[in-house]
Design a protein around this motif. Structure first.
Motif, PDB file in Angstrom:
ATOM      1  N   TYR A 103       0.830  -1.183  -0.051  1.00  0.00           N
ATOM      2  CA  TYR A 103      -0.080  -0.165   0.166  1.00  0.00           C
ATOM      3  C   TYR A 103       0.806   1.009   0.027  1.00  0.00           C
ATOM      4  CZ  TYR A 103      -2.988  -3.335   2.257  1.00  0.00           C
ATOM      5  OH  TYR A 103      -3.986  -4.612   2.220  1.00  0.00           O
ATOM      6  N   TYR A 104       0.618   2.169  -0.751  1.00  0.00           N
ATOM      7  CA  TYR A 104       0.986   3.676  -0.442  1.00  0.00           C
ATOM      8  C   TYR A 104      -0.254   4.206   0.313  1.00  0.00           C
ATOM      9  CZ  TYR A 104       4.731   2.642  -3.966  1.00  0.00           C
ATOM     10  OH  TYR A 104       5.592   2.073  -4.666  1.00  0.00           O
ATOM     11  N   ASN A 105       0.052   4.716   1.486  1.00  0.00           N
ATOM     12  CA  ASN A 105      -1.058   5.201   2.331  1.00  0.00           C
ATOM     13  C   ASN A 105      -2.378   4.171   2.231  1.00  0.00           C
ATOM     14  OD1 ASN A 105       0.488   7.348   2.983  1.00  0.00           O
ATOM     15  ND2 ASN A 105       0.028   8.547   1.381  1.00  0.00           N
ATOM     16  N   SER A 106      -3.370   4.641   1.712  1.00  0.00           N
ATOM     17  CA  SER A 106      -4.228   3.948   1.631  1.00  0.00           C
ATOM     18  C   SER A 106      -4.412   3.080   0.355  1.00  0.00           C
ATOM     19  CB  SER A 106      -5.711   4.882   2.016  1.00  0.00           C
ATOM     20  OG  SER A 106      -5.858   5.575   0.999  1.00  0.00           O
ATOM     21  N   ASN A 107      -3.587   3.658  -0.788  1.00  0.00           N
ATOM     22  CA  ASN A 107      -3.747   3.208  -2.108  1.00  0.00           C
ATOM     23  C   ASN A 107      -3.268   1.672  -2.247  1.00  0.00           C
ATOM     24  OD1 ASN A 107      -3.790   2.998  -4.819  1.00  0.00           O
ATOM     25  ND2 ASN A 107      -2.377   4.370  -5.392  1.00  0.00           N
ATOM     26  N   HIS A 108      -4.294   0.849  -2.369  1.00  0.00           N
ATOM     27  CA  HIS A 108      -3.552  -0.533  -2.525  1.00  0.00           C
ATOM     28  C   HIS A 108      -3.140  -0.924  -3.916  1.00  0.00           C
ATOM     29  CE1 HIS A 108      -5.031  -4.912  -1.328  1.00  0.00           C
ATOM     30  NE2 HIS A 108      -3.742  -5.000  -1.274  1.00  0.00           N
ATOM     31  N   VAL A 109      -1.650  -1.206  -3.892  1.00  0.00           N
ATOM     32  CA  VAL A 109      -1.021  -1.147  -5.272  1.00  0.00           C
ATOM     33  C   VAL A 109      -0.846  -2.652  -5.592  1.00  0.00           C
ATOM     34  CG1 VAL A 109       1.133  -0.367  -6.356  1.00  0.00           C
ATOM     35  CG2 VAL A 109      -0.189   1.202  -4.932  1.00  0.00           C
ATOM     36  N   ILE A 110      -0.419  -3.533  -4.748  1.00  0.00           N
ATOM     37  CA  ILE A 110      -0.075  -4.692  -5.144  1.00  0.00           C
ATOM     38  C   ILE A 110      -0.872  -5.616  -4.117  1.00  0.00           C
ATOM     39  CG2 ILE A 110       1.763  -6.747  -4.652  1.00  0.00           C
ATOM     40  CD1 ILE A 110       2.485  -4.876  -7.247  1.00  0.00           C
TER      41      ILE A 110
ATOM     42  N   PRO B 170       0.851  -3.172 -18.020  1.00  0.00           N
ATOM     43  CA  PRO B 170       0.716  -1.712 -18.509  1.00  0.00           C
ATOM     44  C   PRO B 170       1.296  -0.719 -17.390  1.00  0.00           C
ATOM     45  CG  PRO B 170      -1.582  -2.455 -17.811  1.00  0.00           C
ATOM     46  CD  PRO B 170      -0.639  -3.783 -17.755  1.00  0.00           C
ATOM     47  N   SER B 171       1.735   0.340 -17.713  1.00  0.00           N
ATOM     48  CA  SER B 171       2.218   1.388 -16.910  1.00  0.00           C
ATOM     49  C   SER B 171       1.220   1.580 -15.547  1.00  0.00           C
ATOM     50  CB  SER B 171       2.627   2.764 -17.733  1.00  0.00           C
ATOM     51  OG  SER B 171       2.808   3.719 -16.794  1.00  0.00           O
ATOM     52  N   GLY B 172       1.981   1.608 -14.340  1.00  0.00           N
ATOM     53  CA  GLY B 172       1.035   2.146 -13.334  1.00  0.00           C
ATOM     54  C   GLY B 172       0.275   0.904 -12.580  1.00  0.00           C
ATOM     55  N   CYS B 173       0.612  -0.401 -13.251  1.00  0.00           N
ATOM     56  CA  CYS B 173      -0.081  -1.462 -12.504  1.00  0.00           C
ATOM     57  C   CYS B 173       0.849  -2.269 -11.249  1.00  0.00           C
ATOM     58  CB  CYS B 173      -0.131  -2.774 -13.777  1.00  0.00           C
ATOM     59  SG  CYS B 173       1.501  -3.222 -13.964  1.00  0.00           S
ATOM     60  N   GLY B 174       1.757  -1.555 -10.947  1.00  0.00           N
ATOM     61  CA  GLY B 174       2.599  -1.808  -9.702  1.00  0.00           C
ATOM     62  C   GLY B 174       3.810  -2.795 -10.057  1.00  0.00           C
ATOM     63  N   LYS B 175       4.461  -2.565 -11.234  1.00  0.00           N
ATOM     64  CA  LYS B 175       5.472  -3.690 -11.491  1.00  0.00           C
ATOM     65  C   LYS B 175       6.910  -3.095 -10.610  1.00  0.00           C
ATOM     66  CE  LYS B 175       5.566  -2.677 -16.021  1.00  0.00           C
ATOM     67  NZ  LYS B 175       4.473  -1.616 -15.984  1.00  0.00           N
ATOM     68  N   SER B 176       6.957  -1.576 -10.637  1.00  0.00           N
ATOM     69  CA  SER B 176       8.162  -1.372  -9.963  1.00  0.00           C
ATOM     70  C   SER B 176       8.086  -1.492  -8.644  1.00  0.00           C
ATOM     71  CB  SER B 176       8.482   0.509 -10.294  1.00  0.00           C
ATOM     72  OG  SER B 176       8.545   0.446 -11.723  1.00  0.00           O
ATOM     73  N   THR B 177       6.938  -1.178  -8.065  1.00  0.00           N
ATOM     74  CA  THR B 177       6.589  -1.464  -6.651  1.00  0.00           C
ATOM     75  C   THR B 177       6.896  -2.946  -6.042  1.00  0.00           C
ATOM     76  OG1 THR B 177       4.761   0.154  -6.667  1.00  0.00           O
ATOM     77  CG2 THR B 177       4.948  -1.434  -4.820  1.00  0.00           C
ATOM     78  N   LEU B 178       6.522  -3.751  -7.086  1.00  0.00           N
ATOM     79  CA  LEU B 178       6.667  -5.263  -6.703  1.00  0.00           C
ATOM     80  C   LEU B 178       8.101  -5.562  -6.816  1.00  0.00           C
ATOM     81  CD1 LEU B 178       5.578  -8.090  -6.130  1.00  0.00           C
ATOM     82  CD2 LEU B 178       5.464  -8.067  -8.849  1.00  0.00           C
TER      83      LEU B 178
HETATM   84  N1  LIG Z   1       5.783   6.720  -3.673  1.00  0.00           N
HETATM   85  C1  LIG Z   1       4.453   6.593  -4.001  1.00  0.00           C
HETATM   86  N2  LIG Z   1       3.657   7.092  -3.407  1.00  0.00           N
HETATM   87  C2  LIG Z   1       2.147   6.783  -3.835  1.00  0.00           C
HETATM   88  N3  LIG Z   1       1.817   6.304  -4.864  1.00  0.00           N
HETATM   89  C3  LIG Z   1       2.729   5.709  -5.666  1.00  0.00           C
HETATM   90  C4  LIG Z   1       4.160   5.791  -5.188  1.00  0.00           C
HETATM   91  N4  LIG Z   1       4.898   5.148  -6.104  1.00  0.00           N
HETATM   92  C5  LIG Z   1       3.951   4.690  -7.103  1.00  0.00           C
HETATM   93  N5  LIG Z   1       2.725   4.911  -6.767  1.00  0.00           N
HETATM   94  C6  LIG Z   1       1.450   4.519  -7.351  1.00  0.00           C
HETATM   95  O1  LIG Z   1       1.533   3.159  -7.215  1.00  0.00           O
HETATM   96  C7  LIG Z   1       1.026   2.743  -8.535  1.00  0.00           C
HETATM   97  C8  LIG Z   1       2.174   1.687  -9.013  1.00  0.00           C
HETATM   98  O2  LIG Z   1       3.229   2.377  -9.423  1.00  0.00           O
HETATM   99  P1  LIG Z   1       4.386   1.620 -10.124  1.00  0.00           P
HETATM  100  O3  LIG Z   1       4.636   0.504  -9.001  1.00  0.00           O
HETATM  101  O4  LIG Z   1       5.240   2.660 -10.305  1.00  0.00           O
HETATM  102  O5  LIG Z   1       3.736   1.024 -11.374  1.00  0.00           O
HETATM  103  P2  LIG Z   1       4.851   0.638 -12.700  1.00  0.00           P
HETATM  104  O6  LIG Z   1       5.868   0.387 -12.323  1.00  0.00           O
HETATM  105  O7  LIG Z   1       4.133  -0.528 -13.114  1.00  0.00           O
HETATM  106  O8  LIG Z   1       4.258   1.806 -13.697  1.00  0.00           O
HETATM  107  C9  LIG Z   1       0.713   3.796  -9.456  1.00  0.00           C
HETATM  108  O9  LIG Z   1      -0.683   4.168  -9.465  1.00  0.00           O
HETATM  109  C10 LIG Z   1       1.550   4.758  -8.922  1.00  0.00           C
HETATM  110  O10 LIG Z   1       0.889   6.159  -9.265  1.00  0.00           O
END
Ligand SMILES: Nc1ncnc2c1ncn2[C@@H]1O[C@H](COP(=O)(O)OP(=O)(O)O)[C@@H](O)[C@H]1O
Ligand SMILES: [Mg+2]
Lengths: 309, 276
Positions: free
Chosen positions: B38-45, B63-71
């Motif tokens: 989660y980023y704050n309350s945003n459930h990303v993975i 696709p871009s923004g799906c959470g790849k970098s986060t994972l």
């Molecule tokens: N530091 C952060 N704080 C809040 N939200 C974030 C942060 N980094 C990424 N996000 C959000 O998390 C989601 C996934 O981001 P990211 O993992 O970068 O995706 P990808 O690499 O697939 O493009 C996106 O919606 C992005 O806006």
């Protein structure tokens, strides 16, 4: 089309700021000229000895007048170097603390506090310095060190009054820290996140990461030091309250001394009574230009060496 | 239930034996168990459970923004640099939870190459590679340091281009060279796993090809997890592919399987360019 437009815009902008830049540069040159012109009289009388001797003979008889400001130049540089030595670690740690460690809610407050510190009238520091800092340093720093280590030249002067290079340096160090710290802090804050990630990705601890990132902003740190030095060497009121105002060239930190700025401030009021004193004071001021120039050149040299190494 | 036929039991036994054989033959380098970020309350993975075998190129596409970098950043706990990020679930590196390890140790074993090419611009080419070795005290002498730096630069297929200018600033290299320098910087620590977050996203086609060739070379010794938003790149370099969509793991499998015969409708749509 867009390029052409932005090109024109940029040119117009350039033309409109040009006069202001020229004006500032012109004022600077004029100022330098005034200093030169007013110094000529003393140069003709004494030559370079105004800078190389330590004498201060103010006499009704112009023949007997002699001014040599070496002690003040020495004191200015000495106290400013102490100030920078103190301010550098303080300002770096404070900058890192505010950006990396301070809770985000308090961050802005710390920054505001530094700005207030930077903006305080210097007389406030001076009075605090004379009444609090000097007695404190004298009793808890200078005497204890002097009693045990007076065989070392740095500590060899008995701090009878406490007014000394050290007092001036410490006070100046405290005064210039907010300035150096702001520059370093903003540079540290601006480091692209990708480099922070890179540092941690190769297994750096927090401390190691900070060290590497600080090396990345070395130009800003050098700039901060130069600014701090410039402010320290130019500071007048506060210093004249704690430095002792004595023509004295002594290696000891605990000895009283003089600085160019405090010399000018102290002597200017009665300088007009004498034939040569005004000119001597202008020449003293001119020496600050030279010191400032030297420090800036040194800074540029440090930064250039970095590019070529 | 207990009263099974002996025939069944025999089959079960063989099955288990095969499974064990497979498990011992192919080790799992990284495993995530019900991972949530989660980023704050945003459930990303969202509840991602994934097994990444050793010595393969494993692509994470989506696709871009799906959470790849986060994972990816969760794997070696770089995600913890984000103050607002929260991780739940477990991640195992060769069976050991990364949350029970020192994060510095985790990052040494799991190297990272970033989308934004980021060698330290104020340091020399040599220093960029040597830095991690010095920090982690992985070498005992100046001589060993020199040899390891050379070894890493060779591994990253950069040595020949830079051997005469090791003291030059990293910022004077071309984009592709800088990215290979970053690969060398990561390899110098002799990690087991190499994470690559869209390593060619900012490079021209020729530099991209070089990096892709390099990935092919490196997989003999490393487990490479590469993030890409380009299915064609995944097809070119990967042995296994995972498809991530809106933080959910949609499908994972061998690259031929995913590209030729995806089980999920979404995957097919993505591969044919109808989403993303
Ligand atoms: N530091 C952060 N704080 C809040 N939200 C974030 C942060 N980094 C990424 N996000 C959000 O998390 C989601 C996934 O981001 P990211 O993992 O970068 O995706 P990808 O690499 O697939 O493009 C996106 O919606 C992005 O806006
Ligand atoms: Mg990304």
């Amino acid at each position: 089309m867009r390029d052409a437009f932005s090109g024109t815009f940029r040119d117009t902008f350039k033309v409109s700021i040009l006069p202001f830049s020229a004006l500032i540069f012109g004022i600077f040159l004029l100022m330098l000229l005034v200093y030169f012109a007013n110094s000529i009289q003393i140069f003709q009388k004494e030559g370079i000895e105004i800078y190389t001797t330590n004498k201060w003979i103010a006499s009704e008889d112009p023949e007997k007048e002699f001014y040599g400001v070496l002690a003040a130049i020495y004191g200015s540089i000495y106290s400013s170097v102490i100030a920078v030595v103190i301010a550098l670690p303080l300002s770096i740690s404070f900058a890192v603390f505010v950006i990396d460690y301070a809770p985000s809610k308090l961050k802005e407050w710390f920054i505001i506090a530094t700005d207030i510190m930077a903006g305080l009238p210097t007389i406030i520091y001076g009075i605090w310095g004379a009444f609090v800092l000097v007695p404190f340093l004298k009793d808890f720093v200078m005497y204890p060190i002097y009693n045990h280590l007076s065989f070392i030249p740095f500590f060899s002067f008995e701090p009878l009054s406490g007014y000394s290079f050290l007092s001036a340096g410490v006070l100046l160090g405290i005064m210039v820290t907010p300035f150096a710290s702001s520059i370093i802090r903003e540079a540290y804050r601006m480091i692209p996140f990708k480099y922070r990630e890179a540092v941690f990705s190769i297994g750096a601890t927090r401390y190691e990461a900070t060290k590497i990132l600080l090396s990345y902003i070395k130009p800003a740190i050098v700039a901060g030091v130069i600014l701090a030095f410039g402010r320290a060497i130019g500071e007048t009121v506060a210093v004249s309250l704690v430095v002792g105002n004595t023509f004295n060239i002594h290696p000891s930190l605990f000895a009283p001394g003089y600085t160019i700025s405090s010399l000018i401030a102290n002597q200017f009021g009665n300088a007009f009574i004498y034939e040569y004193m005004v000119s001597a004071l202008f020449a003293a001021g001119l020496s600050l230009f030279f010191v400032g120039l030297a420090v800036n050149l040194l800074g540029m040299y440090i930064l250039r060496r970095r590019v070529h190494e | 239930m207990r009263a099974r036929k002996s025939k069944d039991r025999g089959a079960k036994k063989i099955e288990t034996a095969i499974e064990t054989a497979i498990e011992t033959a192919i080790e799992t380098a990284i495993e995530t168990i019900n991972l949530n970020v989660y980023y704050n309350s945003n459930h990303v993975i969202k509840s991602v459970s994934l097994q990444i075998p050793e010595n393969v190129v494993f692509a994470i596409m989506g696709p871009s923004g799906c959470g790849k970098s986060t994972l990816l950043r969760a794997f070696n706990r770089l995600i913890e640099l984000q103050e607002n990020a929260r991780v739940e679930g477990d991640i195992k590196l060769y069976g050991r939870s990364v949350f029970e390890m020192n994060p510095i140790e985790v990052r040494r074993q799991i190297g990272t190459v970033f989308q934004q090419v980021n060698p330290f611009p104020h340091l020399s080419i040599y220093e960029n590679v040597a830095m991690g070795l010095k920090l982690n005290k992985l070498v005992k002498s100046k001589d060993e340091l020199n040899r390891t730096v050379e070894w890493a630069l060779k591994k990253a297929a950069l040595w020949d281009e830079v051997k005469d200018r090791l003291n030059d600033f990293a910022s004077n290299l071309s984009g592709g060279q800088q990215q290979r320098l970053c690969i060398a910087r990561a390899l110098a620590l002799k990690p087991e796993v190499l994470l690559m977050d869209e390593p060619t996203a900012n490079l021209d086609p020729i530099a991209t090809e070089k990096i892709e060739d390099l990935i092919y070379e490196l997989k003999k010794e490393y487990t490479i997890i590469i993030v890409t938003h380009s299915p064609s790149q995944a097809a070119r370099v990967a042995d296994f592919v995972a498809f991530l969509y809106l933080g959910k793991l949609i499908e994972v499998g061998p690259v031929e399987k995913i590209f030729e015969n995806p089980a999920e409708n979404l995957t097919e749509k993505y591969l044919t360019g109808r989403i993303g």
